[in-house]
Scaffold this motif. Structure first.
Motif, PDB file in Angstrom:
ATOM      1  N   ASP A  37      41.552  51.710  43.629  1.00  0.00           N
ATOM      2  CA  ASP A  37      42.566  50.929  44.347  1.00  0.00           C
ATOM      3  C   ASP A  37      42.319  49.428  44.216  1.00  0.00           C
ATOM      4  OD1 ASP A  37      43.467  53.382  45.034  1.00  0.00           O
ATOM      5  OD2 ASP A  37      42.875  53.294  47.135  1.00  0.00           O
ATOM      6  N   VAL A  38      41.060  49.007  44.281  1.00  0.00           N
ATOM      7  CA  VAL A  38      40.766  47.577  44.114  1.00  0.00           C
ATOM      8  C   VAL A  38      41.127  47.120  42.709  1.00  0.00           C
ATOM      9  CG1 VAL A  38      38.879  45.911  43.958  1.00  0.00           C
ATOM     10  CG2 VAL A  38      39.028  47.436  45.918  1.00  0.00           C
ATOM     11  N   ALA A  39      40.791  47.921  41.703  1.00  0.00           N
ATOM     12  CA  ALA A  39      41.124  47.545  40.331  1.00  0.00           C
ATOM     13  C   ALA A  39      42.632  47.455  40.128  1.00  0.00           C
ATOM     14  CB  ALA A  39      40.513  48.556  39.359  1.00  0.00           C
ATOM     15  N   ALA A  40      43.380  48.422  40.656  1.00  0.00           N
ATOM     16  CA  ALA A  40      44.835  48.403  40.499  1.00  0.00           C
ATOM     17  C   ALA A  40      45.459  47.229  41.245  1.00  0.00           C
ATOM     18  CB  ALA A  40      45.423  49.728  40.982  1.00  0.00           C
ATOM     19  N   ALA A  41      45.010  46.982  42.467  1.00  0.00           N
ATOM     20  CA  ALA A  41      45.573  45.873  43.246  1.00  0.00           C
ATOM     21  C   ALA A  41      45.229  44.527  42.620  1.00  0.00           C
ATOM     22  CB  ALA A  41      45.050  45.940  44.684  1.00  0.00           C
ATOM     23  N   TYR A  42      44.026  44.382  42.099  1.00  0.00           N
ATOM     24  CA  TYR A  42      43.628  43.127  41.457  1.00  0.00           C
ATOM     25  C   TYR A  42      44.454  42.882  40.197  1.00  0.00           C
ATOM     26  CZ  TYR A  42      40.643  39.772  38.994  1.00  0.00           C
ATOM     27  OH  TYR A  42      40.175  38.677  38.308  1.00  0.00           O
ATOM     28  N   ALA A  43      44.685  43.937  39.432  1.00  0.00           N
ATOM     29  CA  ALA A  43      45.491  43.777  38.216  1.00  0.00           C
ATOM     30  C   ALA A  43      46.932  43.406  38.552  1.00  0.00           C
ATOM     31  CB  ALA A  43      45.452  45.073  37.405  1.00  0.00           C
TER      32      ALA A  43
ATOM     33  N   GLY B 265      33.483  29.345  33.341  1.00  0.00           N
ATOM     34  CA  GLY B 265      33.106  30.364  32.377  1.00  0.00           C
ATOM     35  C   GLY B 265      33.117  31.787  32.892  1.00  0.00           C
ATOM     36  N   ALA B 266      33.645  32.016  34.085  1.00  0.00           N
ATOM     37  CA  ALA B 266      33.674  33.361  34.643  1.00  0.00           C
ATOM     38  C   ALA B 266      34.797  34.173  34.015  1.00  0.00           C
ATOM     39  CB  ALA B 266      33.861  33.306  36.161  1.00  0.00           C
ATOM     40  N   GLY B 267      34.505  35.434  33.720  1.00  0.00           N
ATOM     41  CA  GLY B 267      35.523  36.337  33.211  1.00  0.00           C
ATOM     42  C   GLY B 267      36.293  36.997  34.327  1.00  0.00           C
ATOM     43  N   ARG B 268      37.194  37.888  33.943  1.00  0.00           N
ATOM     44  CA  ARG B 268      38.043  38.538  34.947  1.00  0.00           C
ATOM     45  C   ARG B 268      37.220  39.391  35.910  1.00  0.00           C
ATOM     46  NH1 ARG B 268      42.783  35.854  35.248  1.00  0.00           N
ATOM     47  NH2 ARG B 268      43.775  35.619  33.202  1.00  0.00           N
ATOM     48  N   LEU B 269      36.270  40.159  35.393  1.00  0.00           N
ATOM     49  CA  LEU B 269      35.462  41.008  36.266  1.00  0.00           C
ATOM     50  C   LEU B 269      34.556  40.175  37.162  1.00  0.00           C
ATOM     51  CD1 LEU B 269      34.464  43.931  33.857  1.00  0.00           C
ATOM     52  CD2 LEU B 269      36.201  43.932  35.660  1.00  0.00           C
ATOM     53  N   ARG B 270      34.025  39.086  36.617  1.00  0.00           N
ATOM     54  CA  ARG B 270      33.171  38.229  37.429  1.00  0.00           C
ATOM     55  C   ARG B 270      33.966  37.534  38.532  1.00  0.00           C
ATOM     56  NH1 ARG B 270      28.980  33.655  35.044  1.00  0.00           N
ATOM     57  NH2 ARG B 270      27.904  33.228  37.032  1.00  0.00           N
ATOM     58  N   MET B 271      35.207  37.140  38.245  1.00  0.00           N
ATOM     59  CA  MET B 271      36.069  36.575  39.288  1.00  0.00           C
ATOM     60  C   MET B 271      36.299  37.592  40.406  1.00  0.00           C
ATOM     61  SD  MET B 271      39.022  34.636  37.101  1.00  0.00           S
ATOM     62  CE  MET B 271      38.630  33.436  35.815  1.00  0.00           C
ATOM     63  N   LEU B 272      36.533  38.835  40.010  1.00  0.00           N
ATOM     64  CA  LEU B 272      36.757  39.876  41.006  1.00  0.00           C
ATOM     65  C   LEU B 272      35.523  40.077  41.872  1.00  0.00           C
ATOM     66  CD1 LEU B 272      38.366  42.271  42.223  1.00  0.00           C
ATOM     67  CD2 LEU B 272      37.509  43.670  40.340  1.00  0.00           C
ATOM     68  N   TRP B 273      34.347  40.113  41.243  1.00  0.00           N
ATOM     69  CA  TRP B 273      33.122  40.449  41.959  1.00  0.00           C
ATOM     70  C   TRP B 273      32.621  39.286  42.818  1.00  0.00           C
ATOM     71  CZ3 TRP B 273      30.811  44.872  43.006  1.00  0.00           C
ATOM     72  CH2 TRP B 273      29.500  44.854  43.476  1.00  0.00           C
ATOM     73  N   HIS B 274      32.722  38.050  42.315  1.00  0.00           N
ATOM     74  CA  HIS B 274      32.117  36.904  42.991  1.00  0.00           C
ATOM     75  C   HIS B 274      33.110  36.073  43.792  1.00  0.00           C
ATOM     76  CE1 HIS B 274      28.110  37.292  41.204  1.00  0.00           C
ATOM     77  NE2 HIS B 274      28.709  37.602  40.067  1.00  0.00           N
TER      78      HIS B 274
ATOM     79  N   PRO C 222      34.290  38.997  47.893  1.00  0.00           N
ATOM     80  CA  PRO C 222      33.699  38.379  49.093  1.00  0.00           C
ATOM     81  C   PRO C 222      34.729  37.866  50.092  1.00  0.00           C
ATOM     82  CG  PRO C 222      32.522  37.660  47.140  1.00  0.00           C
ATOM     83  CD  PRO C 222      33.727  38.404  46.658  1.00  0.00           C
ATOM     84  N   LEU C 223      35.880  37.414  49.608  1.00  0.00           N
ATOM     85  CA  LEU C 223      36.935  36.938  50.509  1.00  0.00           C
ATOM     86  C   LEU C 223      37.747  38.087  51.108  1.00  0.00           C
ATOM     87  CD1 LEU C 223      38.269  33.906  48.417  1.00  0.00           C
ATOM     88  CD2 LEU C 223      36.750  33.836  50.401  1.00  0.00           C
ATOM     89  N   SER C 224      37.583  39.280  50.590  1.00  0.00           N
ATOM     90  CA  SER C 224      38.421  40.419  50.993  1.00  0.00           C
ATOM     91  C   SER C 224      37.669  41.421  51.851  1.00  0.00           C
ATOM     92  CB  SER C 224      38.964  41.126  49.742  1.00  0.00           C
ATOM     93  OG  SER C 224      39.630  40.225  48.898  1.00  0.00           O
TER      94      SER C 224
END
Length: 317
Positions: free
Chosen positions: A126-132, A217-226, A230-232
């Protein structure tokens, strides 16, 4: 000149009063009933409020009371035509007898294992789908989201047969997932309601934060994780609680896919034992009361997280 100044002064003061009036009326009224009406009928307001509170308590708490007190009654007292609200005789040892006789500990461990696994898979998918859908904005994203929300309009019973045939013979792989945890985890991994709630919350996260992380330099997965996760935390707590409670109280789907008695959940096991006549009615009440304790505790502890998480993504700020 004096007339013009006085006229302009009156106009500006009138505009100021016009601007201040809606603020006063909107700021003072916080509910459907205005403050003036509350001051006129304070006694009536309190009587109605107390009556509604008592009604809701009776409607929601009385079934729990009936279940808990039914366990301490004797089978003869439970079978009386006129039910007794207060037990005539108390037998608290019924809870211990039900724990041993029904093997509740094993079924509680089974249910906890299924609930934790279902929560983990739901969170990942669900997190992956909502983030996409929220931040990556794929082509036909709105159409995909509309299809997910349209699935909420279908009754759950209409999906039982297709879902059962799918887990009994997985397409392309031809695997039989019956009597395995995967029969519970995989069909419930994609939850349209959770995806919508998460997407609405992710939409409130400013894109500037992700752009800044991308510049570093953060990628898509790193943006999601860092950045995003944390804000969610509030909405993740809500989704987690809903996933665990939903997996714990689910009955019909585990009844279909878990035929092996040793791998059944607590709700399915208690139903099977009651249907076979293996336990007395008061022991069944005791088993149901024990099975409901974990989720009652979870809701009592995290009820503030549920309300704050649901309202966190409703308003910007």
């Amino acid at each position: 000149m004096t007339g013009q100044r006085s006229g302009s002064g009156r106009a500006s003061s009138a505009q100021g009063r016009a601007k201040r009036t809606p603020e006063r009326s909107g700021g003072g009224q916080r509910s459907l009933i205005s403050d003036s009406e509350l001051r006129r009928h304070p006694v009536l307001y309190r009587v109605v409020l107390i009556a509604l509170a008592v009604l809701f308590v009776v409607v929601f708490v009385f079934p729990l009371y009936w279940m808990v007190t039914g366990a301490v009654k004797t089978p003869v007292e439970l079978a009386q035509p006129v039910p007794t609200v207060v037990p005539h005789s108390w037998h608290p040892e019924t809870y211990l007898d039900a724990w041993r006789k029904l093997d509740i500990g094993r079924y509680l461990l089974n249910t906890a294992f299924y609930a934790v696994g279902g929560w983990l898979f739901q969170l990942i998918v669900d997190v992956a789908a909502a983030y996409a859908l929220s931040k990556l904005r794929p082509r036909f994203g709105k159409l995909i989201l509309g299809g997910m929300l349209a699935s909420l309009m279908l009754p759950a019973a209409a999906l039982l047969v297709p879902s059962y045939l799918t887990v009994a013979d997985v397409p392309l792989l031809h695997l039989n997932l019956l009597n395995t945890p995967w029969a519970l985890w995989l069909p419930g991994a994609a939850n349209a309601f959770n995806i919508y709630v998460l997407k609405r919350f992710f939409d409130q996260i400013p894109d500037e934060l992700l752009d800044s992380a991308g510049i570093d330099g953060a990628g898509r997965l790193r943006m999601l994780w860092h950045v995003v996760l944390p804000l969610s935390r509030p909405v993740l707590a809500v989704v987690s609680i809903f996933a665990i409670i939903g997996a714990w109280k689910d009955f019909l789907w585990p009844l279909l896919v878990l035929q092996d008695p040793g791998s059944q959940t607590i709700s399915v096991a208690l139903s099977r034992l009651a249907f076979n006549g293996y336990v007395t009615p008061n022991e069944m009440f005791a088993g149901l009361a024990i099975a409901s304790i974990p989720m009652v505790v979870v809701f009592a502890v995290f009820q503030r997280s549920i309300l704050s998480g649901l309202s966190a993504g409703a308003l910007k700020g």
